[in-house]
Design a protein around this motif. Sequence first.
Motif, PDB file in Angstrom:
ATOM      1  N   ARG A 199       0.812  -1.216   0.000  1.00 41.98           N
ATOM      2  CA  ARG A 199       0.000   0.000   0.000  1.00 41.98           C
ATOM      3  C   ARG A 199       0.846   1.267   0.000  1.00 41.98           C
ATOM      4  NH1 ARG A 199      -3.667  -0.008   4.979  1.00 41.98           N
ATOM      5  NH2 ARG A 199      -4.319   1.940   3.989  1.00 41.98           N
ATOM      6  N   VAL A 200       2.114   1.158   0.410  1.00 45.38           N
ATOM      7  CA  VAL A 200       2.988   2.333   0.458  1.00 45.38           C
ATOM      8  C   VAL A 200       3.205   2.873  -0.948  1.00 45.38           C
ATOM      9  CG1 VAL A 200       5.326   3.130   1.010  1.00 45.38           C
ATOM     10  CG2 VAL A 200       4.122   1.599   2.583  1.00 45.38           C
ATOM     11  N   LYS A 201       3.158   4.170  -1.081  1.00 45.50           N
ATOM     12  CA  LYS A 201       3.284   4.808  -2.383  1.00 45.50           C
ATOM     13  C   LYS A 201       4.676   4.572  -2.979  1.00 45.50           C
ATOM     14  CE  LYS A 201      -0.813   6.676  -2.581  1.00 45.50           C
ATOM     15  NZ  LYS A 201      -1.783   6.236  -3.599  1.00 45.50           N
ATOM     16  N   PRO A 202       4.796   4.619  -4.302  1.00 38.23           N
ATOM     17  CA  PRO A 202       6.098   4.420  -4.941  1.00 38.23           C
ATOM     18  C   PRO A 202       7.095   5.520  -4.589  1.00 38.23           C
ATOM     19  CG  PRO A 202       4.451   5.124  -6.541  1.00 38.23           C
ATOM     20  CD  PRO A 202       3.713   4.807  -5.279  1.00 38.23           C
ATOM     21  N   PHE A 203       8.370   5.249  -4.905  1.00 35.96           N
ATOM     22  CA  PHE A 203       9.450   6.183  -4.575  1.00 35.96           C
ATOM     23  C   PHE A 203       9.137   7.595  -5.030  1.00 35.96           C
ATOM     24  CE2 PHE A 203      13.719   4.014  -3.577  1.00 35.96           C
ATOM     25  CZ  PHE A 203      13.098   3.144  -2.709  1.00 35.96           C
ATOM     26  N   SER A 204       8.600   7.757  -6.234  1.00 34.27           N
ATOM     27  CA  SER A 204       8.393   9.096  -6.788  1.00 34.27           C
ATOM     28  C   SER A 204       7.447   9.920  -5.917  1.00 34.27           C
ATOM     29  CB  SER A 204       7.834   9.000  -8.211  1.00 34.27           C
ATOM     30  OG  SER A 204       6.605   8.277  -8.221  1.00 34.27           O
ATOM     31  N   VAL A 205       6.390   9.280  -5.387  1.00 34.95           N
ATOM     32  CA  VAL A 205       5.426  10.001  -4.549  1.00 34.95           C
ATOM     33  C   VAL A 205       6.053  10.349  -3.206  1.00 34.95           C
ATOM     34  CG1 VAL A 205       3.172   9.869  -3.418  1.00 34.95           C
ATOM     35  CG2 VAL A 205       3.498   8.852  -5.683  1.00 34.95           C
ATOM     36  N   ARG A 206       6.798   9.409  -2.615  1.00 34.49           N
ATOM     37  CA  ARG A 206       7.429   9.672  -1.322  1.00 34.49           C
ATOM     38  C   ARG A 206       8.531  10.720  -1.457  1.00 34.49           C
ATOM     39  NH1 ARG A 206       9.534   4.407   0.539  1.00 34.49           N
ATOM     40  NH2 ARG A 206       8.995   3.539  -1.484  1.00 34.49           N
ATOM     41  N   ARG A 207       9.263  10.673  -2.571  1.00 37.65           N
ATOM     42  CA  ARG A 207      10.295  11.686  -2.808  1.00 37.65           C
ATOM     43  C   ARG A 207       9.669  13.064  -2.979  1.00 37.65           C
ATOM     44  NH1 ARG A 207      14.902  12.155  -1.163  1.00 37.65           N
ATOM     45  NH2 ARG A 207      15.523  10.104  -1.918  1.00 37.65           N
ATOM     46  N   GLU A 208       8.508  13.126  -3.627  1.00 35.98           N
ATOM     47  CA  GLU A 208       7.813  14.406  -3.789  1.00 35.98           C
ATOM     48  C   GLU A 208       7.388  14.961  -2.433  1.00 35.98           C
ATOM     49  OE1 GLU A 208       3.919  16.343  -6.083  1.00 35.98           O
ATOM     50  OE2 GLU A 208       4.321  14.187  -6.212  1.00 35.98           O
ATOM     51  N   LEU A 209       6.879  14.080  -1.550  1.00 39.87           N
ATOM     52  CA  LEU A 209       6.486  14.528  -0.212  1.00 39.87           C
ATOM     53  C   LEU A 209       7.689  15.082   0.542  1.00 39.87           C
ATOM     54  CD1 LEU A 209       4.551  14.787   2.198  1.00 39.87           C
ATOM     55  CD2 LEU A 209       5.124  12.417   2.791  1.00 39.87           C
ATOM     56  N   LEU A 210       8.813  14.370   0.520  1.00 41.70           N
ATOM     57  CA  LEU A 210      10.007  14.854   1.213  1.00 41.70           C
ATOM     58  C   LEU A 210      10.452  16.186   0.654  1.00 41.70           C
ATOM     59  CD1 LEU A 210      12.245  11.679   1.727  1.00 41.70           C
ATOM     60  CD2 LEU A 210      10.970  12.964   3.454  1.00 41.70           C
ATOM     61  N   GLY A 211      10.361  16.349  -0.658  1.00 41.81           N
ATOM     62  CA  GLY A 211      10.741  17.623  -1.271  1.00 41.81           C
ATOM     63  C   GLY A 211       9.876  18.763  -0.764  1.00 41.81           C
ATOM     64  N   LYS A 212       8.568  18.515  -0.656  1.00 36.97           N
ATOM     65  CA  LYS A 212       7.660  19.543  -0.143  1.00 36.97           C
ATOM     66  C   LYS A 212       8.005  19.900   1.303  1.00 36.97           C
ATOM     67  CE  LYS A 212       3.499  18.421  -2.845  1.00 36.97           C
ATOM     68  NZ  LYS A 212       2.096  17.946  -2.754  1.00 36.97           N
ATOM     69  N   LEU A 213       8.237  18.874   2.124  1.00 36.33           N
ATOM     70  CA  LEU A 213       8.493  19.117   3.534  1.00 36.33           C
ATOM     71  C   LEU A 213       9.833  19.797   3.759  1.00 36.33           C
ATOM     72  CD1 LEU A 213       7.248  15.719   5.035  1.00 36.33           C
ATOM     73  CD2 LEU A 213       6.056  17.908   5.087  1.00 36.33           C
ATOM     74  N   MET A 214      10.867  19.349   3.060  1.00 34.44           N
ATOM     75  CA  MET A 214      12.214  19.853   3.296  1.00 34.44           C
ATOM     76  C   MET A 214      12.429  21.240   2.708  1.00 34.44           C
ATOM     77  SD  MET A 214      14.461  16.363   2.831  1.00 34.44           S
ATOM     78  CE  MET A 214      16.003  17.153   3.328  1.00 34.44           C
TER      79      MET A 214
END
Length: 221
Positions: A199-214
């Motif tokens: 169920r965990v989102k693929p790397f691209s989605v998680r990387r996008e989230l980290l980019g937004k947060l950081m």
Amino acid sequence: MRASKIDEVGLVLLGSELCAAYRRAIPDAAGSEGSRFVSRPLSIATKRSLARHLSQCADSASIRRAKRAAARVVEYSNSLMETVLSLALSLPIRLGGYGLPAPKLNYPITTRSSMLGAPVTRFADLCWPDQRLVVEYNGERFHAGQERVAKDSFRSNDLSELGWTVLAATREHFVSLERLDRLAEQIARMLGMRLRWERVKPFSVRRELLGKLMSGELPLV
């Protein structure tokens, strides 16, 4: 800026900043901002005060969005990276997070480490008290002086002596999603949970989230 113009991650980030012991730096007269964030002695809000304020607002789609975001806010963070790590772990899977329970930040724990045997209060960066689990963020350790490194080590040793499990996180966990995945998996196991990787989102989605947060910016819709 209206809440309707900020996406859900941005609203959570903004709320967490209001409940944190840091704030955005104000550019000086020359327009140079220097460090984007600076410390402040106290937060200007808490999750409870945010919820109370929103409960007094007239119902609308924007207020409902703000209420959902406020429920995911983390409070008492001392730095942007503590906030980033906490939200990366606790935001729902649909947003690119791991969906773990949110930790308590800078949680006070009384230890017996004083040279005179008196109680000493240590503050754990990220803490799940019921499971006696602590994650210490050591992102600045490489640049810290020996005194800071020693204090961090003493704190970890004191907590371990009292039966707390202490894990370490560094900036490398944000450089390599495999390392962050491993940390999230370790935390989940110690919380008595199992990450459902299907169920965990693929790397691209998680990387996008980290980019937004950081980035420290407030993502717009």
